[in-house]
Design a protein around this motif. Structure first.
Motif, PDB file in Angstrom:
ATOM      1  N   LEU A 254       0.675  -1.234  -0.051  1.00  0.00           N
ATOM      2  CA  LEU A 254       0.086  -0.066  -0.120  1.00  0.00           C
ATOM      3  C   LEU A 254       0.857   1.228  -0.055  1.00  0.00           C
ATOM      4  O   LEU A 254       0.471   2.272  -0.529  1.00  0.00           O
ATOM      5  CB  LEU A 254      -1.057  -0.005   1.162  1.00  0.00           C
ATOM      6  CG  LEU A 254      -1.821   1.220   1.304  1.00  0.00           C
ATOM      7  CD1 LEU A 254      -2.807   1.166   0.281  1.00  0.00           C
ATOM      8  CD2 LEU A 254      -2.640   1.326   2.760  1.00  0.00           C
ATOM      9  N   PHE A 255       1.951   1.233   0.692  1.00  0.00           N
ATOM     10  CA  PHE A 255       2.792   2.387   0.949  1.00  0.00           C
ATOM     11  C   PHE A 255       3.858   2.331  -0.188  1.00  0.00           C
ATOM     12  O   PHE A 255       4.530   3.236  -0.525  1.00  0.00           O
ATOM     13  CB  PHE A 255       3.667   2.461   2.429  1.00  0.00           C
ATOM     14  CG  PHE A 255       2.457   2.510   3.251  1.00  0.00           C
ATOM     15  CD1 PHE A 255       1.275   3.685   3.331  1.00  0.00           C
ATOM     16  CD2 PHE A 255       2.014   1.173   3.994  1.00  0.00           C
ATOM     17  CE1 PHE A 255       0.506   3.560   4.553  1.00  0.00           C
ATOM     18  CE2 PHE A 255       0.797   1.399   5.060  1.00  0.00           C
ATOM     19  CZ  PHE A 255       0.039   2.364   5.282  1.00  0.00           C
ATOM     20  N   GLY A 256       4.258   1.271  -0.555  1.00  0.00           N
ATOM     21  CA  GLY A 256       5.580   1.151  -1.504  1.00  0.00           C
ATOM     22  C   GLY A 256       5.822  -0.463  -1.588  1.00  0.00           C
ATOM     23  O   GLY A 256       6.181  -0.964  -0.528  1.00  0.00           O
ATOM     24  N   LYS A 257       6.094  -0.702  -2.963  1.00  0.00           N
ATOM     25  CA  LYS A 257       6.879  -2.151  -3.053  1.00  0.00           C
ATOM     26  C   LYS A 257       8.384  -1.881  -2.869  1.00  0.00           C
ATOM     27  O   LYS A 257       8.971  -0.711  -2.852  1.00  0.00           O
ATOM     28  CB  LYS A 257       6.766  -2.636  -4.362  1.00  0.00           C
ATOM     29  CG  LYS A 257       5.265  -3.156  -4.501  1.00  0.00           C
ATOM     30  CD  LYS A 257       5.025  -3.930  -5.689  1.00  0.00           C
ATOM     31  CE  LYS A 257       3.722  -4.525  -5.698  1.00  0.00           C
ATOM     32  NZ  LYS A 257       3.369  -5.422  -6.840  1.00  0.00           N
ATOM     33  N   PRO A 258       9.216  -2.947  -2.684  1.00  0.00           N
ATOM     34  CA  PRO A 258      10.657  -2.631  -2.587  1.00  0.00           C
ATOM     35  C   PRO A 258      11.119  -2.249  -3.858  1.00  0.00           C
ATOM     36  O   PRO A 258      10.559  -2.493  -4.779  1.00  0.00           O
ATOM     37  CB  PRO A 258      11.311  -4.225  -2.523  1.00  0.00           C
ATOM     38  CG  PRO A 258       9.948  -4.984  -1.695  1.00  0.00           C
ATOM     39  CD  PRO A 258       8.656  -4.372  -2.296  1.00  0.00           C
ATOM     40  N   MET A 259      12.128  -1.239  -3.810  1.00  0.00           N
ATOM     41  CA  MET A 259      12.502  -0.493  -4.916  1.00  0.00           C
ATOM     42  C   MET A 259      13.955  -0.113  -5.014  1.00  0.00           C
ATOM     43  O   MET A 259      14.553  -0.335  -3.992  1.00  0.00           O
ATOM     44  CB  MET A 259      11.488   0.980  -5.069  1.00  0.00           C
ATOM     45  CG  MET A 259      11.554   1.975  -3.773  1.00  0.00           C
ATOM     46  SD  MET A 259      10.573   3.084  -3.770  1.00  0.00           S
ATOM     47  CE  MET A 259       8.984   2.824  -3.067  1.00  0.00           C
ATOM     48  N   THR A 260      14.154   0.507  -6.047  1.00  0.00           N
ATOM     49  CA  THR A 260      15.651   0.816  -5.996  1.00  0.00           C
ATOM     50  C   THR A 260      16.246   1.967  -5.077  1.00  0.00           C
ATOM     51  O   THR A 260      15.357   2.669  -4.658  1.00  0.00           O
ATOM     52  CB  THR A 260      15.937   1.198  -7.352  1.00  0.00           C
ATOM     53  OG1 THR A 260      15.546   2.379  -7.885  1.00  0.00           O
ATOM     54  CG2 THR A 260      15.829   0.067  -8.514  1.00  0.00           C
ATOM     55  N   ALA A 261      17.389   1.950  -4.789  1.00  0.00           N
ATOM     56  CA  ALA A 261      17.594   3.238  -3.882  1.00  0.00           C
ATOM     57  C   ALA A 261      17.550   4.807  -4.470  1.00  0.00           C
ATOM     58  O   ALA A 261      17.091   5.407  -3.948  1.00  0.00           O
ATOM     59  CB  ALA A 261      19.232   3.288  -3.438  1.00  0.00           C
ATOM     60  N   ASP A 262      17.619   4.561  -5.833  1.00  0.00           N
ATOM     61  CA  ASP A 262      17.308   5.759  -6.642  1.00  0.00           C
ATOM     62  C   ASP A 262      15.929   6.267  -6.509  1.00  0.00           C
ATOM     63  O   ASP A 262      15.671   7.370  -6.092  1.00  0.00           O
ATOM     64  CB  ASP A 262      17.689   5.586  -8.076  1.00  0.00           C
ATOM     65  CG  ASP A 262      19.110   5.547  -8.350  1.00  0.00           C
ATOM     66  OD1 ASP A 262      19.865   6.048  -7.540  1.00  0.00           O
ATOM     67  OD2 ASP A 262      19.520   5.334  -9.364  1.00  0.00           O
ATOM     68  N   LEU A 263      14.990   5.383  -6.733  1.00  0.00           N
ATOM     69  CA  LEU A 263      13.614   5.526  -6.329  1.00  0.00           C
ATOM     70  C   LEU A 263      13.187   6.001  -4.846  1.00  0.00           C
ATOM     71  O   LEU A 263      12.262   6.996  -4.608  1.00  0.00           O
ATOM     72  CB  LEU A 263      12.706   4.401  -6.798  1.00  0.00           C
ATOM     73  CG  LEU A 263      12.490   4.151  -8.146  1.00  0.00           C
ATOM     74  CD1 LEU A 263      11.823   3.029  -8.551  1.00  0.00           C
ATOM     75  CD2 LEU A 263      11.597   5.451  -8.710  1.00  0.00           C
TER      76      LEU A 263
END
Ligand code: C2E
Ligand code: CA
Ligand code: CA
Ligand code: CA
Length: 274
Positions: A254-263
């Protein structure tokens, strides 16, 4: 039935060879990936339940296996554990997460620790070494450990946690409610945080029984005066319920999936600009 089982095991089964071969190949590829630094980290936001502001991230290891595509850590972490690779994998993850943490002075960074790493009496020493090397503030690093090992070795677990806390890092109990958690145990370890397992959070809008189970589990954690994170939040209803039950921190798609450091950096920049 026992006799039959034994007999069956001695029979030649070509599919078992194939399995073993595949596993060996996977293990070799994983070894190479660790040595050549081909593993990466994804970061998932941790959200303050009251303000919905990001307070931290959890580092999650990713492996894009050549010729096979992404392999889940649920698959390769257990293999790393049984093939002696977990220490170097864990060291890579810790170092990378600490290095990256410097980009986000306002965030706490959580790192998963495997039983195989935790078991090493020198674990706290190498955590100290990595903290020193990367010059990250110890108080911004949380190490997440699961309860399996803890139950087998309560005495050693307590000692390890004490040594880690003496370094200034935080220690969280991961996947709480998924196994054999008992309150008697928990009190003596001095965890800084408890994370409620996703399998429980999922049940919040199911039947009354599951909801009560979840509520009781959070209440148990809270009765120790330890802050509680709810993981695997996918819906607004789950977020509202978990906050109501007393979780101060939320994590999930809901708040955010695992993502790159840049994101993550972009997300923080966007918040600052707003
Ligand atoms: P975990 O520590 O409980 O991490 C949370 C897992 O739940 C992550 O899966 C995350 O992507 C997933 N998740 C988070 N929010 C949601 C949601 O809202 N819905 C659903 N369906 N899933 C959600 P991931 O990255 O596949 O990792 C799986 C497990 O592998 C982790 O569970 C952890 O036990 C292990 N793992 C991952 N990275 C590392 C690592 O660097 N070191 C060690 N030792 N273990 C790791
Ligand atoms: Ca975790
Ligand atoms: Ca977890
Ligand atoms: Ca888990």
């Amino acid at each position: 039935a026992k006799e039959a089982g034994r007999a069956r095991m001695t029979l030649y089964d070509p599919s078992m060879d194939a399995d073993r071969e595949q596993r060996n190949a996977l293990e070799l590829d994983l070894r190479m990936a660790i040595e050549s630094g081909d593993l990466t980290l994804a970061y998932q936001p941790l959200i303050d339940a009251a303000s919905y502001a990001p307070t931290g991230v959890e580092a999650l290891v990713r492996w894009n296996r050549p010729g096979h595509g992404p392999i889940s850590p649920e698959v390769f972490i257990p293999i790393a554990e049984t093939s002696g690779l977990i220490e170097s994998l864990g060291l890579f993850v810790l170092r990378k997460a600490c290095e990256t943490a410097k980009q986000w002075p306002e965030l706490n960074v959580s790192v998963n620790v495997s039983p195989g790493q935790f078991r090493n009496p020198a674990f706290a020493d190498y955590v100290r070494y990595v903290l020193k090397q990367t010059e990250v503030e110890a108080g911004r690093i949380t190490l997440e450990i699961t309860e399996g090992y803890m139950i087998q070795n309560p005495q050693r677990t307590r000692q390890s946690i004490e040594r880690l806390k003496a370094l200034g890092v935080k220690v969280a109990l991961d996947d709480f409610g998924s196994g054999f958690s008992s309150i008697g145990y928990l009190r003596q370890f001095g965890f800084d945080r408890i994370k409620i397992d996703r399998s429980l959070v999922m049940g919040v809008n199911e039947d009354k029984r599951q909801r009560e189970m979840l509520q009781a589990t959070v209440a148990l954690a809270r009765s120790l005066d330890i802050p509680v994170t709810a993981e695997g939040i996918e819906t607004e209803e789950q977020a509202i319920a978990m906050r109501l039950f007393g979780c101060d921190c939320l994590q999930g798609y809901l708040f955010g999936k695992p993502m790159t450091a840049d994101l993550i950096t972009e997300m923080l920049d966007a918040r600052h600009a707003a």
